[in-house]
Design a protein around this motif. Structure first.
Motif, mmCIF file in Angstrom:
data_model
loop_
_atom_site.group_PDB
_atom_site.id
_atom_site.type_symbol
_atom_site.label_atom_id
_atom_site.label_comp_id
_atom_site.label_asym_id
_atom_site.label_seq_id
_atom_site.Cartn_x
_atom_site.Cartn_y
_atom_site.Cartn_z
ATOM 1 N N ILE A 1 -1.226 -4.094 -2.692
ATOM 2 C CA ILE A 1 -1.865 -4.644 -1.496
ATOM 3 C C ILE A 1 -0.997 -5.735 -0.883
ATOM 4 C CG2 ILE A 1 -3.830 -6.007 -0.670
ATOM 5 C CD1 ILE A 1 -5.570 -4.426 -2.655
ATOM 6 N N ARG A 2 -0.429 -6.607 -1.737
ATOM 7 C CA ARG A 2 0.439 -7.673 -1.218
ATOM 8 C C ARG A 2 1.671 -7.084 -0.546
ATOM 9 N NH1 ARG A 2 -1.094 -10.275 -6.147
ATOM 10 N NH2 ARG A 2 -2.362 -12.137 -5.741
ATOM 11 N N TYR A 3 2.281 -6.110 -1.207
ATOM 12 C CA TYR A 3 3.495 -5.496 -0.642
ATOM 13 C C TYR A 3 3.183 -4.797 0.672
ATOM 14 C CZ TYR A 3 7.324 -2.224 0.051
ATOM 15 O OH TYR A 3 8.356 -1.506 0.606
ATOM 16 N N MET A 4 2.166 -3.951 0.660
ATOM 17 C CA MET A 4 1.809 -3.223 1.875
ATOM 18 C C MET A 4 1.367 -4.181 2.982
ATOM 19 S SD MET A 4 -0.268 -0.018 0.156
ATOM 20 C CE MET A 4 -0.813 0.672 1.726
ATOM 21 N N GLY A 5 0.622 -5.224 2.608
ATOM 22 C CA GLY A 5 0.169 -6.195 3.593
ATOM 23 C C GLY A 5 1.330 -6.906 4.266
ATOM 24 N N ALA A 6 2.331 -7.280 3.449
ATOM 25 C CA ALA A 6 3.513 -7.939 4.019
ATOM 26 C C ALA A 6 4.264 -6.991 4.948
ATOM 27 C CB ALA A 6 4.422 -8.423 2.901
ATOM 28 N N GLU A 7 4.361 -5.729 4.553
ATOM 29 C CA GLU A 7 5.105 -4.759 5.361
ATOM 30 C C GLU A 7 4.407 -4.472 6.692
ATOM 31 O OE1 GLU A 7 8.149 -3.313 4.965
ATOM 32 O OE2 GLU A 7 8.297 -4.841 3.408
ATOM 33 N N ILE A 8 3.094 -4.301 6.665
ATOM 34 C CA ILE A 8 2.416 -4.001 7.931
ATOM 35 C C ILE A 8 2.429 -5.219 8.857
ATOM 36 C CG2 ILE A 8 0.968 -2.166 6.992
ATOM 37 C CD1 ILE A 8 -1.367 -4.210 7.070
ATOM 38 N N GLY A 9 2.440 -6.416 8.263
ATOM 39 C CA GLY A 9 2.563 -7.611 9.083
ATOM 40 C C GLY A 9 3.879 -7.612 9.843
ATOM 41 N N LYS A 10 4.958 -7.261 9.133
ATOM 42 C CA LYS A 10 6.276 -7.176 9.771
ATOM 43 C C LYS A 10 6.320 -6.039 10.788
ATOM 44 C CE LYS A 10 8.546 -7.055 5.837
ATOM 45 N NZ LYS A 10 9.661 -7.000 4.853
ATOM 46 N N MET A 11 5.628 -4.955 10.492
ATOM 47 C CA MET A 11 5.628 -3.814 11.413
ATOM 48 C C MET A 11 4.932 -4.156 12.726
ATOM 49 S SD MET A 11 4.892 -0.616 8.833
ATOM 50 C CE MET A 11 4.781 0.584 10.191
ATOM 51 N N LEU B 1 -6.887 0.007 0.807
ATOM 52 C CA LEU B 1 -5.547 0.602 0.849
ATOM 53 C C LEU B 1 -5.417 1.565 2.019
ATOM 54 C CD1 LEU B 1 -5.102 1.335 -2.970
ATOM 55 C CD2 LEU B 1 -3.768 -0.316 -1.630
ATOM 56 N N ARG B 2 -6.463 2.345 2.239
ATOM 57 C CA ARG B 2 -6.442 3.306 3.347
ATOM 58 C C ARG B 2 -6.350 2.585 4.687
ATOM 59 N NH1 ARG B 2 -4.598 7.667 5.617
ATOM 60 N NH2 ARG B 2 -6.073 8.727 7.002
ATOM 61 N N ALA B 3 -7.096 1.481 4.826
ATOM 62 C CA ALA B 3 -7.061 0.723 6.070
ATOM 63 C C ALA B 3 -5.673 0.138 6.317
ATOM 64 C CB ALA B 3 -8.102 -0.396 6.040
ATOM 65 N N ILE B 4 -5.035 -0.367 5.269
ATOM 66 C CA ILE B 4 -3.682 -0.920 5.407
ATOM 67 C C ILE B 4 -2.707 0.173 5.828
ATOM 68 C CG2 ILE B 4 -1.762 -2.000 4.168
ATOM 69 C CD1 ILE B 4 -3.856 -3.403 2.400
ATOM 70 N N GLU B 5 -2.827 1.335 5.205
ATOM 71 C CA GLU B 5 -1.935 2.444 5.554
ATOM 72 C C GLU B 5 -2.129 2.880 6.996
ATOM 73 O OE1 GLU B 5 -0.720 6.573 6.180
ATOM 74 O OE2 GLU B 5 -2.810 5.875 6.053
ATOM 75 N N ARG B 6 -3.370 2.877 7.461
ATOM 76 C CA ARG B 6 -3.656 3.261 8.837
ATOM 77 C C ARG B 6 -3.093 2.231 9.824
ATOM 78 N NH1 ARG B 6 -3.647 6.959 11.026
ATOM 79 N NH2 ARG B 6 -5.286 6.637 12.577
ATOM 80 N N ILE B 7 -3.133 0.973 9.461
ATOM 81 C CA ILE B 7 -2.540 -0.054 10.324
ATOM 82 C C ILE B 7 -1.056 0.214 10.517
ATOM 83 C CG2 ILE B 7 -1.916 -2.500 10.448
ATOM 84 C CD1 ILE B 7 -4.642 -3.098 9.102
ATOM 85 N N GLY B 8 -0.384 0.615 9.441
ATOM 86 C CA GLY B 8 1.025 0.980 9.562
ATOM 87 C C GLY B 8 1.230 2.135 10.530
ATOM 88 N N ASP B 9 0.338 3.110 10.485
ATOM 89 C CA ASP B 9 0.425 4.251 11.415
ATOM 90 C C ASP B 9 0.289 3.796 12.866
ATOM 91 O OD1 ASP B 9 0.711 5.985 9.288
ATOM 92 O OD2 ASP B 9 -1.389 6.631 9.289
ATOM 93 N N HIS B 10 -0.628 2.878 13.110
ATOM 94 C CA HIS B 10 -0.836 2.404 14.484
ATOM 95 C C HIS B 10 0.359 1.573 14.964
ATOM 96 C CE1 HIS B 10 -4.812 4.039 14.904
ATOM 97 N NE2 HIS B 10 -5.267 3.387 13.855
ATOM 98 N N ALA B 11 0.956 0.797 14.063
ATOM 99 C CA ALA B 11 2.172 0.055 14.433
ATOM 100 C C ALA B 11 3.288 1.028 14.800
ATOM 101 C CB ALA B 11 2.603 -0.862 13.292
ATOM 102 N N ARG B 12 3.370 2.113 14.057
ATOM 103 C CA ARG B 12 4.346 3.154 14.394
ATOM 104 C C ARG B 12 4.059 3.728 15.792
ATOM 105 N NH1 ARG B 12 6.866 8.187 11.507
ATOM 106 N NH2 ARG B 12 6.908 9.683 13.229
ATOM 107 N N ASN B 13 2.789 3.975 16.080
ATOM 108 C CA ASN B 13 2.426 4.503 17.399
ATOM 109 C C ASN B 13 2.885 3.573 18.522
ATOM 110 O OD1 ASN B 13 1.176 6.603 16.073
ATOM 111 N ND2 ASN B 13 -0.900 5.859 16.414
ATOM 112 N N ILE B 14 2.713 2.271 18.316
ATOM 113 C CA ILE B 14 3.151 1.298 19.319
ATOM 114 C C ILE B 14 4.655 1.392 19.522
ATOM 115 C CG2 ILE B 14 3.359 -1.172 19.834
ATOM 116 C CD1 ILE B 14 0.685 -1.538 18.279
#
Length: 251
Positions: free
Chosen positions: A135-145, A203-216
């Motif tokens: 969660i910490r790793y994914m959270g940091a990554e989506i923040g950067k994304m 975890l699913r919500a974090i992964e989806r946030i990454g998808d939306h950042a990709r969309n942007i």
């Protein structure tokens, strides 16, 4: 006698053009403001789940309506620009991209709220530490994304947008690893299933946030190059984003 009509017509055209540019800049600025709010919502959600402090979670839930209102207001402005100005080429792409981006930002806000809700549900539980490293790793990554995607949009930075897309793969890989870890916990202790399901949704919500950042980020490529790279692989994006024969700004 001097022709007094021509200068008046030129000034009128300049006024119309200047107002149109102001309209475009206004929706961009509003989108970035919304992006800043959503970025803070996500950071607070990750903080709530990793520290156990539910204060940020309560604030996220309270501010969800603010994100929704911003989406509706900006989308309305985009529609009005399309109707009044009938923009073409790069200006049209900008308006369409802003409308798409605010939709993804609103969904990121929804996912942040889901994380906050589940953080409240597992608060104080002895099993709330499941998958904390992931969660910490994914959270940091989506923040950067999110930050990278918004910065790329503000700067028309195609390479920055492509970096965000590449990082989405890393988040997906960590998500798959975390799911395997979570399944192991549930198999070893069936009593943990209730709390594990909460972690699963986080975890699913974090992964989806990454998808939306990709969309942007995909919209950045669309605005700059004219290439619609949705549903494309990273290799296809790289090729199309830098292709010399794609339409450019002003065409």
């Amino acid at each position: 006698m001097p022709n007094k009509g021509a200068p008046v017509e030129m000034n009128f055209s300049q006024h119309i053009s200047g107002q149109f540019n102001s309209d475009l800049e206004a929706i961009r600025s509003q989108m970035m403001e919304m992006g800043g709010l959503v970025e803070r919502q996500v950071a607070n959600a990750i903080e709530a789940i990793t520290t156990g402090d539910t204060t940020p979670a309560d604030d996220i839930i309270r501010r969800e309506d603010d994100v929704d209102r911003m989406e509706v207001a900006i989308d309305r402005e985009c529609t009005q620009i399309l109707v009044r100005r009938q923009p073409a080429a790069s200006d049209l792409r900008m308006v369409l991209a802003v409308s798409r981006v605010v939709r993804d930002l609103e969904r990121i806000g929804d996912e942040a709220t889901k994380i906050a809700v589940h953080a409240l549900e597992i608060s104080g539980s002895t099993n709330s530490g499941y998958c904390q490293q992931s969660i910490r790793y994914m959270g940091a990554e989506i923040g950067k994304m999110i930050s990278g995607a918004l910065n790329a949009f503000a700067r028309n930075d195609v390479d920055g947008a492509l970096d965000v897309v590449r990082n989405d793969k890393l988040v997906d890989q960590q998500y798959s690893a975390a799911l395997r870890e979570l399944i192991t916990y549930m198999m070893e202790d069936p009593r943990s299933i209730g709390q594990a399901i909460n972690i699963l949704w986080i975890l699913r919500a974090i992964e989806r946030i990454g998808d939306h950042a990709r969309n942007i980020s995909e919209q950045v490529i669309y605005v700059v190059s004219g290439a619609d790279v949705r549903h494309s692989s990273i290799t296809e994006m790289e090729e199309r984003a830098h292709k010399d024969d794609l339409p450019h700004s002003g065409e």
